[in-house]
Structure formats: C-alpha cells, structure tokens
Scaffold this motif. Structure first.
Motif, PDB file in Angstrom:
ATOM      1  N   GLU A   1      17.157  33.175  70.867  1.00  0.00           N
ATOM      2  CA  GLU A   1      18.176  33.888  71.648  1.00  0.00           C
ATOM      3  C   GLU A   1      18.365  33.305  73.054  1.00  0.00           C
ATOM      4  O   GLU A   1      19.299  33.672  73.758  1.00  0.00           O
ATOM      5  CB  GLU A   1      17.802  35.374  71.753  1.00  0.00           C
ATOM      6  N   LEU A   2      17.469  32.400  73.453  1.00  0.00           N
ATOM      7  CA  LEU A   2      17.604  31.792  74.778  1.00  0.00           C
ATOM      8  C   LEU A   2      18.841  30.895  74.826  1.00  0.00           C
ATOM      9  O   LEU A   2      19.172  30.246  73.836  1.00  0.00           O
ATOM     10  CB  LEU A   2      16.363  30.951  75.103  1.00  0.00           C
ATOM     11  N   PRO A   3      19.520  30.838  75.971  1.00  0.00           N
ATOM     12  CA  PRO A   3      20.670  29.924  76.101  1.00  0.00           C
ATOM     13  C   PRO A   3      20.238  28.480  75.821  1.00  0.00           C
ATOM     14  O   PRO A   3      19.098  28.093  76.115  1.00  0.00           O
ATOM     15  CB  PRO A   3      21.086  30.092  77.563  1.00  0.00           C
ATOM     16  N   GLU A   4      21.143  27.703  75.266  1.00  0.00           N
ATOM     17  CA  GLU A   4      20.811  26.325  74.889  1.00  0.00           C
ATOM     18  C   GLU A   4      20.303  25.506  76.073  1.00  0.00           C
ATOM     19  O   GLU A   4      19.378  24.704  75.941  1.00  0.00           O
ATOM     20  CB  GLU A   4      22.037  25.640  74.261  1.00  0.00           C
ATOM     21  N   ALA A   5      20.888  25.718  77.245  1.00  0.00           N
ATOM     22  CA  ALA A   5      20.466  24.974  78.439  1.00  0.00           C
ATOM     23  C   ALA A   5      19.022  25.311  78.799  1.00  0.00           C
ATOM     24  O   ALA A   5      18.242  24.435  79.207  1.00  0.00           O
ATOM     25  CB  ALA A   5      21.386  25.298  79.605  1.00  0.00           C
TER      26      ALA A   5
ATOM     27  N   ALA B   1      15.726  22.872  78.793  1.00  0.00           N
ATOM     28  CA  ALA B   1      14.858  22.725  79.968  1.00  0.00           C
ATOM     29  C   ALA B   1      13.395  22.918  79.574  1.00  0.00           C
ATOM     30  O   ALA B   1      12.513  22.172  80.029  1.00  0.00           O
ATOM     31  CB  ALA B   1      15.258  23.738  81.038  1.00  0.00           C
ATOM     32  N   TYR B   2      13.130  23.915  78.736  1.00  0.00           N
ATOM     33  CA  TYR B   2      11.761  24.151  78.268  1.00  0.00           C
ATOM     34  C   TYR B   2      11.249  22.940  77.477  1.00  0.00           C
ATOM     35  O   TYR B   2      10.125  22.478  77.672  1.00  0.00           O
ATOM     36  CB  TYR B   2      11.690  25.408  77.401  1.00  0.00           C
ATOM     37  N   LYS B   3      12.103  22.440  76.592  1.00  0.00           N
ATOM     38  CA  LYS B   3      11.693  21.313  75.738  1.00  0.00           C
ATOM     39  C   LYS B   3      11.423  20.056  76.560  1.00  0.00           C
ATOM     40  O   LYS B   3      10.585  19.235  76.200  1.00  0.00           O
ATOM     41  CB  LYS B   3      12.762  21.053  74.666  1.00  0.00           C
ATOM     42  N   LYS B   4      12.115  19.942  77.685  1.00  0.00           N
ATOM     43  CA  LYS B   4      11.917  18.786  78.565  1.00  0.00           C
ATOM     44  C   LYS B   4      10.505  18.777  79.161  1.00  0.00           C
ATOM     45  O   LYS B   4       9.945  17.724  79.460  1.00  0.00           O
ATOM     46  CB  LYS B   4      12.964  18.822  79.684  1.00  0.00           C
ATOM     47  N   SER B   5       9.916  19.973  79.326  1.00  0.00           N
ATOM     48  CA  SER B   5       8.576  20.073  79.916  1.00  0.00           C
ATOM     49  C   SER B   5       7.471  19.882  78.868  1.00  0.00           C
ATOM     50  O   SER B   5       6.299  19.774  79.222  1.00  0.00           O
ATOM     51  CB  SER B   5       8.397  21.442  80.583  1.00  0.00           C
ATOM     52  N   ILE B   6       7.857  19.818  77.596  1.00  0.00           N
ATOM     53  CA  ILE B   6       6.881  19.668  76.507  1.00  0.00           C
ATOM     54  C   ILE B   6       6.855  18.207  76.065  1.00  0.00           C
ATOM     55  O   ILE B   6       7.887  17.676  75.625  1.00  0.00           O
ATOM     56  CB  ILE B   6       7.258  20.568  75.303  1.00  0.00           C
ATOM     57  N   PRO B   7       5.713  17.528  76.161  1.00  0.00           N
ATOM     58  CA  PRO B   7       5.666  16.121  75.759  1.00  0.00           C
ATOM     59  C   PRO B   7       6.197  15.876  74.338  1.00  0.00           C
ATOM     60  O   PRO B   7       6.822  14.850  74.099  1.00  0.00           O
ATOM     61  CB  PRO B   7       4.176  15.780  75.867  1.00  0.00           C
ATOM     62  N   ALA B   8       5.961  16.811  73.418  1.00  0.00           N
ATOM     63  CA  ALA B   8       6.443  16.644  72.041  1.00  0.00           C
ATOM     64  C   ALA B   8       7.965  16.776  71.946  1.00  0.00           C
ATOM     65  O   ALA B   8       8.556  16.382  70.938  1.00  0.00           O
ATOM     66  CB  ALA B   8       5.776  17.660  71.114  1.00  0.00           C
ATOM     67  N   GLY B   9       8.576  17.363  72.969  1.00  0.00           N
ATOM     68  CA  GLY B   9      10.032  17.460  73.009  1.00  0.00           C
ATOM     69  C   GLY B   9      10.640  18.507  72.104  1.00  0.00           C
ATOM     70  O   GLY B   9      11.852  18.499  71.878  1.00  0.00           O
ATOM     71  N   ARG B  10       9.824  19.418  71.599  1.00  0.00           N
ATOM     72  CA  ARG B  10      10.333  20.460  70.700  1.00  0.00           C
ATOM     73  C   ARG B  10       9.402  21.663  70.730  1.00  0.00           C
ATOM     74  O   ARG B  10       8.281  21.584  71.243  1.00  0.00           O
ATOM     75  CB  ARG B  10      10.427  19.937  69.258  1.00  0.00           C
ATOM     76  N   PHE B  11       9.887  22.770  70.158  1.00  0.00           N
ATOM     77  CA  PHE B  11       9.038  23.939  69.983  1.00  0.00           C
ATOM     78  C   PHE B  11       8.238  23.779  68.686  1.00  0.00           C
ATOM     79  O   PHE B  11       8.613  23.015  67.804  1.00  0.00           O
ATOM     80  CB  PHE B  11       9.875  25.222  69.887  1.00  0.00           C
ATOM     81  N   ALA B  12       7.139  24.519  68.586  1.00  0.00           N
ATOM     82  CA  ALA B  12       6.358  24.531  67.342  1.00  0.00           C
ATOM     83  C   ALA B  12       7.014  25.458  66.332  1.00  0.00           C
ATOM     84  O   ALA B  12       7.752  26.382  66.700  1.00  0.00           O
ATOM     85  CB  ALA B  12       4.937  25.013  67.612  1.00  0.00           C
TER      86      ALA B  12
END
Length: 240
Positions: free
Chosen positions: A186-190, A194-205
């Motif tokens: 439900e989070l806005p795409e932007a 931004a969250y994914k940018k802070s994760i080295p894997a580049g994605r959510f689990a």
C-alpha cells in the motif's frame, strides 16, 4: 541423525493467521510437521490447527497450549511471531502506546516461551524462534515502542539459551527487514523505491524467504546454534 532423516514435530506459531506468521506455518505444514497457530481472529493455512489466544493473557495462552497438546501433542517447536505496532513520534507517544506494544511483542513472547518450556524440559528437546525485526537493531524514528520490544527479544533468547541450553533446547532470533506484505504493497511507489534503494539487495523479501530461515533454524541441522540473531534483511542492517 543426518539431515535426510525427517522427524515430524509439533509446531506452534503465534499470530499465524496472516503475513509472516501465516507463511511460517505454511512452510512447516509443507515440510510435514504437525502445526498449530494462535490467532485472535481468522485462521492459519490449510493443514494447520487454529486455536484462539491472546498473548497478553496468561490464562488464554495456557488454554491454547492445553488445546494444542490434546490435539497434536506437546509443543516441540515454538515460533513467537505475534506482534502489533502503534507508531508515532516520541513526544506524541502515550504511555499506553508504549506499554501495549511491549506487552504484546515482548511480554507476550515471554509468556508463550515460559509455557512451552515446560514440555520442552520434560522432553529434553525444544526449538524456540523469536521473530524480531531489523529495527530492533537499527532503531526507527516513530517506532520507539516497537524497536524496544523487538530489541528485548534478543536478551530474552540469550538468557533462555543460558538457562535451558543444556537441556537440548535452543532459542534464536530472526530479524526480518522489509517484507512484501499487504502493508508494504500500500506504500506509494516512490516510497517503496526509496526503501529499496537503502537495501543492498535492492528488493523486499518474500514472506516465504523468511519462513524458510525459521524452518531451518528450528530443524536438527541448526541444533548447535542458540542465542543467535539471524538477519533476513537483504543486507540492510549489516554490522549491527
């Protein structure tokens, strides 16, 4: 025992009616274990037993364990997953916002671990997995209550390890990062980007990725691991 020799165990997952808890319960069912979940509403995955329980109420917990024990046997693997959030900034956070989150997330875990340990001590076997969060290690603005509760699980697991480790019982913590759930969807795409940018894997689990780590920690191959914190966060919390 080798890893190829499967032993069917009795598993209880608290808060197993949705999200990560549901995925964990489903993984144990798929592996062939006897699985029960606690829930205040809803139900666990197909193939599991759902019992009503409120982790803030010791009598409710005792009744749930008694029901599980009668139906599928004493709990050998406990996954303490039930949790709530009441996010707000420190100066806006009420005493109830803080204590209710601690009572569910941390005290609730204490209550179920205490009840499960009775049978585990008798059997001289047990696997306890506490579901924490990367914010229990990193902290998070607006989540002082949640972060404190999730950090406390580490001290709980390590103290249980020191008390019960000689009885064939392990107690470990997993610390998931961002996980694909209805809430993150439900989070806005932007904001997601931004969250994914802070994760080295580049994605959510995925919830399934978290569930597989829990199942491994609860298995015999991880029998010499106790008091550990296993991050499942794509590298987000490295060094903490």
């Amino acid at each position: 025992m080798t890893s190829s020799e499967f032993v069917c165990r009795t598993v209880l997952v608290t808060g197993g009616n949705r999200g990560i808890g549901f995925a964990i319960a489903a993984e144990f069912v798929a592996l062939g274990h006897r699985v029960a979940v606690t829930a205040r509403s809803g139900a666990g995955p197909v193939g599991s037993l759902t019992v009503r329980a409120d982790v803030t109420d010791p009598l409710s917990i005792d009744a749930a364990f008694t029901e599980v024990e009668a139906a599928i046997g004493p709990v050998e693997i406990l996954v303490a997953n039930a949790g709530i959030t009441k996010d707000t900034l420190l100066l806006r956070m009420s005493d109830d916002d803080f204590t209710s989150v601690i009572d569910t997330n941390l005290s609730g875990a204490f209550r179920v671990v205490k009840r499960a340990s009775k049978g585990m001590l008798k059997a001289r076997y047990g696997r306890i997995v506490l579901v924490s969060s990367v914010v229990g290690l990193l902290g998070s603005a607006g989540q002082i209550n949640y972060s404190a509760s999730k950090s406390g699980l580490i001290g709980l697991a390590r103290s249980v390890t020191r008390e019960l480790g000689a009885r064939g019982i392990t107690a470990n913590v997993i610390a998931p990062g961002f996980v694909e759930t209805d809430m993150t969807a439900e989070l806005p795409e932007a904001q997601q980007a931004a969250y994914k940018k802070s994760i080295p894997a580049g994605r959510f689990a995925s919830s399934e990725e978290v569930a597989k780590v829990v199942a491994w920690l609860a298995g015999d191959d991880a029998g010499y691991i106790s008091g550990a914190v296993i991050p499942v966060d794509g590298g987000l919390g490295m060094g903490h």
